[in-house]
Design an enzyme around this catalytic site. Structure first.
Site, PDB file in Angstrom:
ATOM      1  N   THR A  96       0.860  -1.176   0.000  1.00  0.00           N
ATOM      2  CA  THR A  96       0.000   0.000   0.000  1.00  0.00           C
ATOM      3  C   THR A  96       0.899   1.230   0.000  1.00  0.00           C
ATOM      4  OG1 THR A  96      -1.714  -1.192   1.217  1.00  0.00           O
ATOM      5  CG2 THR A  96      -1.867   1.207   1.188  1.00  0.00           C
ATOM      6  N   LYS A 171      -7.136   0.974  -3.475  1.00  0.00           N
ATOM      7  CA  LYS A 171      -6.768   0.532  -2.129  1.00  0.00           C
ATOM      8  C   LYS A 171      -6.632   1.723  -1.181  1.00  0.00           C
ATOM      9  CE  LYS A 171      -5.364  -1.878   1.365  1.00  0.00           C
ATOM     10  NZ  LYS A 171      -4.101  -2.604   1.419  1.00  0.00           N
ATOM     11  N   LYS A 239       1.117   4.587   8.600  1.00  0.00           N
ATOM     12  CA  LYS A 239       1.893   4.585   7.352  1.00  0.00           C
ATOM     13  C   LYS A 239       0.984   4.723   6.149  1.00  0.00           C
ATOM     14  CE  LYS A 239       2.563   1.063   5.186  1.00  0.00           C
ATOM     15  NZ  LYS A 239       1.940   0.423   3.974  1.00  0.00           N
TER      16      LYS A 239
END
Length: 302
Positions: A96, A171, A239
């Site tokens: 990701t 995503k 993150k």
């Protein structure tokens, strides 16, 4: 059957690599910490000392890594996947990361004569173990079809969303929604608990209301302290939120809600919650409220 490589053996990577190995694919693995590969090696996987060795032994290479720095190091660092030409090889990047990063990486891959799919997944460790991930794919249709036999081992559904970067962008959109929900939930539960409502009672109401996503039910045992299993940790959400906010800026989209969620997850990580499951954000905010303030009034007697 194509030879597979797999780099990145965290909780998700181990579960996914294990499924590919069990399905009979020849598998070469690499991870920064070799001990995480021990179970896979014992089950028949081959260890490679560097990403370039994985590439040399594989027709398709899966990568699922911690962050953009790790992706850059694995692909373009010394001994990386792109340290030599890779004609005909297919890289399947499942981390990701920012859309801009995946687009730049795709260009570098093409220059080496190879192809790239960005194929991040929706789902945590349990769906990964069971092959029930939702796989969001960007790239050429012909590359998707080439990867499909392996991807079907990992996911319940493979969604080809468009060209390179499309899977990553989807995503980020999904995870932004999830992270903002958990930030808002943590705030609302902290308010109720400050005024004396029990966590059990509040969760009971949430779960019987239209605002509760399916993930809340699955996380209820974690929220109530009945399990400490970590599916997706607080530091990981922090993150991902950084990538989401940066990509929103790239797109010219205000992301005030995501930025606020990022502030919560960053503060929780700094306070020592980073390795706990993302549901720990609820306890973190409740603890902050208990330590820093008292309500200005109390609720009446029942």
């Amino acid at each position: 059957m194509e030879r597979l490589g797999f780099i990145g053996l965290g909780r998700m990577g181990q579960a996914m690599a294990s499924r590919l190995l069990t399905a009979g694919f020849p598998l070469t693995v690499h991870n920064r910490t070799r001990s995480r590969a021990n179970a896979l090696i014992a089950a028949g996987a081959v260890w490679a000392d560097t990403p370039s060795e994985v590439a040399a032994r594989s027709d398709m290479v899966f990568t699922i890594l911690t962050d953009e720095q790790a992706v850059e190091a694995v692909y373009r660092g010394q001994g990386g996947l792109l340290s030599t030409d890779a004609p005909g090889r297919l890289f399947i990047e499942m981390s990701t990361i920012r859309t801009a990063t995946i687009l730049a990486l795709a260009e570098a891959v093409e220059q080496r004569g190879a192809h790239l799919l960005d194929a991040p997944v929706s789902g945590t460790v349990a769906p990964a173990r069971d092959g029930q991930l939702l796989i969001l794919v960007g790239g050429r249709a012909s590359d998707v079809e080439r990867a499909r036999p392996a991807l079907q081992v990992l996911g319940r559904r493979i969604i080809h969303l468009g060209g390179q970067g499309a899977g990553t962008t989807m995503k980020l959109a999904l995870n932004m929604t999830m992270a903002c929900f958990w930030g808002a939930l943590a705030e609302s539960l902290a308010i109720g608990r400050q005024f004396g409502l029990s966590l059990d009672a509040m969760l009971d109401v949430y779960l019987d209301s239209p605002v509760a996503p399916p993930a809340l039910r699955s996380k209820t045992p974690t929220l109530l302290g009945e399990t400490s299993e970590v599916a997706f940790d607080v530091a990981g959400v922090r993150k991902d939120l950084r990538s989401m906010v940066a990509t929103a800026q790239d797109a010219g989209v205000p992301a005030a809600v995501a930025a606020a969620a990022l502030a919560h997850f960053a503060a929780a990580t700094a306070a020592g919650y980073g390795e706990r499951d993302l549901a720990a954000i609820v306890e973190y905010l409740a603890d902050v409220a208990r330590r820093t303030a008292r309500p200005v009034f109390t609720l009446g007697e029942p």
